[in-house]
Design an enzyme around this catalytic site. Structure first.
Site, PDB file in Angstrom:
ATOM      1  N   MET A  30       0.845  -1.200   0.000  1.00  0.00           N
ATOM      2  CA  MET A  30       0.000   0.000   0.000  1.00  0.00           C
ATOM      3  C   MET A  30       0.881   1.252   0.000  1.00  0.00           C
ATOM      4  O   MET A  30       0.429   2.342   0.343  1.00  0.00           O
ATOM      5  CB  MET A  30      -0.926  -0.006   1.213  1.00  0.00           C
ATOM      6  N   GLY A  36      11.012  -2.719   5.839  1.00  0.00           N
ATOM      7  CA  GLY A  36      10.311  -4.003   5.809  1.00  0.00           C
ATOM      8  C   GLY A  36       9.930  -4.346   4.374  1.00  0.00           C
ATOM      9  O   GLY A  36      10.182  -5.465   3.888  1.00  0.00           O
ATOM     10  N   HIS A  37       9.344  -3.366   3.679  1.00  0.00           N
ATOM     11  CA  HIS A  37       9.013  -3.575   2.263  1.00  0.00           C
ATOM     12  C   HIS A  37      10.298  -3.815   1.456  1.00  0.00           C
ATOM     13  O   HIS A  37      10.339  -4.666   0.576  1.00  0.00           O
ATOM     14  CB  HIS A  37       8.311  -2.346   1.686  1.00  0.00           C
ATOM     15  N   GLN A 148       5.718 -11.666   7.254  1.00  0.00           N
ATOM     16  CA  GLN A 148       5.209 -12.378   8.439  1.00  0.00           C
ATOM     17  C   GLN A 148       4.597 -11.412   9.450  1.00  0.00           C
ATOM     18  O   GLN A 148       3.800 -11.792  10.289  1.00  0.00           O
ATOM     19  CB  GLN A 148       6.319 -13.188   9.113  1.00  0.00           C
ATOM     20  N   ASP A 150       2.311  -9.433   9.094  1.00  0.00           N
ATOM     21  CA  ASP A 150       0.859  -9.592   8.979  1.00  0.00           C
ATOM     22  C   ASP A 150       0.575 -11.089   8.864  1.00  0.00           C
ATOM     23  O   ASP A 150       0.196 -11.586   7.803  1.00  0.00           O
ATOM     24  CB  ASP A 150       0.348  -8.808   7.774  1.00  0.00           C
ATOM     25  N   SER A 186       4.093   1.083   8.071  1.00  0.00           N
ATOM     26  CA  SER A 186       3.794   2.418   7.513  1.00  0.00           C
ATOM     27  C   SER A 186       3.046   3.257   8.530  1.00  0.00           C
ATOM     28  O   SER A 186       3.057   4.486   8.460  1.00  0.00           O
ATOM     29  CB  SER A 186       2.949   2.277   6.249  1.00  0.00           C
TER      30      SER A 186
HETATM   31  P1  AMP Z   1       1.493  -2.980   3.451  1.00  0.00           P
HETATM   32  O1  AMP Z   1       2.057  -1.917   2.553  1.00  0.00           O
HETATM   33  O2  AMP Z   1       1.467  -2.583   4.882  1.00  0.00           O
HETATM   34  O3  AMP Z   1       0.209  -3.551   2.927  1.00  0.00           O
HETATM   35  O4  AMP Z   1       2.539  -4.174   3.396  1.00  0.00           O
HETATM   36  C1  AMP Z   1       2.921  -4.767   2.173  1.00  0.00           C
HETATM   37  C2  AMP Z   1       3.648  -6.045   2.473  1.00  0.00           C
HETATM   38  O5  AMP Z   1       4.807  -5.760   3.256  1.00  0.00           O
HETATM   39  C3  AMP Z   1       2.795  -7.030   3.306  1.00  0.00           C
HETATM   40  O6  AMP Z   1       3.014  -8.334   2.824  1.00  0.00           O
HETATM   41  C4  AMP Z   1       3.335  -6.851   4.692  1.00  0.00           C
HETATM   42  O7  AMP Z   1       3.183  -7.988   5.510  1.00  0.00           O
HETATM   43  C5  AMP Z   1       4.806  -6.580   4.407  1.00  0.00           C
HETATM   44  N1  AMP Z   1       5.429  -5.881   5.533  1.00  0.00           N
HETATM   45  C6  AMP Z   1       5.025  -4.733   6.107  1.00  0.00           C
HETATM   46  N2  AMP Z   1       5.816  -4.434   7.168  1.00  0.00           N
HETATM   47  C7  AMP Z   1       6.732  -5.418   7.253  1.00  0.00           C
HETATM   48  C8  AMP Z   1       7.816  -5.700   8.140  1.00  0.00           C
HETATM   49  N3  AMP Z   1       8.114  -4.892   9.163  1.00  0.00           N
HETATM   50  N4  AMP Z   1       8.543  -6.811   7.944  1.00  0.00           N
HETATM   51  C9  AMP Z   1       8.248  -7.656   6.908  1.00  0.00           C
HETATM   52  N5  AMP Z   1       7.239  -7.441   6.039  1.00  0.00           N
HETATM   53  C10 AMP Z   1       6.485  -6.353   6.199  1.00  0.00           C
END
Ligand code: AMP
Length: 291
Positions: A30, A36-37, A148, A150, A186
């Site tokens: 998103m 992390g991303h 992981q 999420d 985020s």
């Molecule tokens: P989001 O943008 O929050 O929807 O996250 C996109 C992807 O990045 C999802 O698969 C999340 O689980 C992963 N993600 C977000 N934060 C982390 C993190 N701290 N460590 C590993 N993966 C993450």
């Protein structure tokens, strides 16, 4: 790096490459990208020929009182990060392209979505399952990476891909953390400096539970008490749930026999944080059981 808004252009690009034998990797996000991303993108980069990152703040996974309008959207930074990490295509569909007039189909994964985040955020996982199904249809990846962090989302997507024979290999990447253990997110930008200093308490409480399991405790009450005792040291933190459950079904455990998923969600003011740890019971216990 190619920037694509149109789902049709996205699919045509991917199908052309796949016909040539190129493997397509995919990291759905998103946006508001952080380390992390970045870790997911780097891991994906090593496992495919062509790499797609999507940036789409999906309205259907937000509840009516949630942070959709104020969700951070630093698009120029996100594109820079993607470019620097060797992403081949950044897919940025509009809400109108994702949900055109007349759109009505949704995907549900009811059992996995029932508890924890699903209970706290009704409709959230239907929104996630539906948008991931659509994104897979548009991007046509060979592999897709999820975090992981999420955990329940990743479990749901594995189930979805399996149940609907989507033919996408799902890879789950370990959680990337700040120095003090806080899982990167985020949403961490919403934390005030004071809240930020105590936000790692969630991770510390999961670690307290893990420690008890590693010492050989199988009793769920004792494990949950260890987690609760740690979190209660910070009165500013409100617990939504802090539990030990089955890593596969996400059902509550009655005792720890082999592995436990310690799963937590807390609120710090209006900011909601989630985290988890998977912990193995001591080996001796397993061999004793098997023997
Ligand atoms: P989001 O943008 O929050 O929807 O996250 C996109 C992807 O990045 C999802 O698969 C999340 O689980 C992963 N993600 C977000 N934060 C982390 C993190 N701290 N460590 C590993 N993966 C993450």
């Amino acid at each position: 790096m190619k920037i694509v808004h149109s789902p049709q252009v996205m699919t045509a690009w991917s199908l052309r490459l796949r016909r040539e034998g190129v493997t397509v990797g995919f990291v759905p996000t998103m946006g508001a990208l952080h380390d992390g991303h970045r870790a997911l993108i780097r891991a994906a980069r090593l496992q495919c020929d062509a790499l797609v990152v999507s940036i789409f703040v999906n309205p259907t996974q937000f509840g009516p009182t949630e942070d959709l309008a104020k969700y951070p959207r630093p698009l120029a930074n996100d594109r820079r990060l993607c470019r620097a990490e060797g992403v081949d295509l950044c897919f940025e569909p509009s809400v109108a392209a994702m949900y055109p007039e007349g759109f009505q189909t949704t995907v549900a994964v009811p059992a996995i979505a029932r508890r924890w985040e699903g209970a706290a955020r009704p409709q959230h996982f239907a929104g996630v399952a539906t948008v991931v199904t659509k994104l897979f249809g548009m991007v046509r990846p060979d592999i897709a990476l999820f975090g992981q962090k999420d955990y329940q989302q990743a479990a749901l997507i594995r189930r979805l891909v399996n149940d609907l024979n989507m033919g996408v290999a799902i890879i789950v990447h370990p959680t990337v953390r700040e120095k003090d253990g806080l899982a990167m997110s985020s949403r961490n930008v919403y934390l005030s400096p004071e809240q930020r200093t105590i936000a790692a308490t969630l991770y510390k409480s999961l670690q307290a539970g893990a420690e008890v399991i590693r010492k050989g405790t199988t009793d769920i009450q004792a494990i949950q008490l260890a987690m609760a005792t740690m979190i209660e040291q910070e009165p500013a933190v409100t617990v939504d749930y802090l539990v030990a459950c089955d890593p596969l079904t996400l059902d509550p455990l009655s005792s720890v026999t082999s592995r436990a998923l310690l799963l937590g969600a807390v609120r710090l003011g209006s900011v909601r944080l989630i985290d988890n740890l998977v912990v193995a019971a001591p080996r001796t216990r397993i061999s004793q059981r098997c023997g």
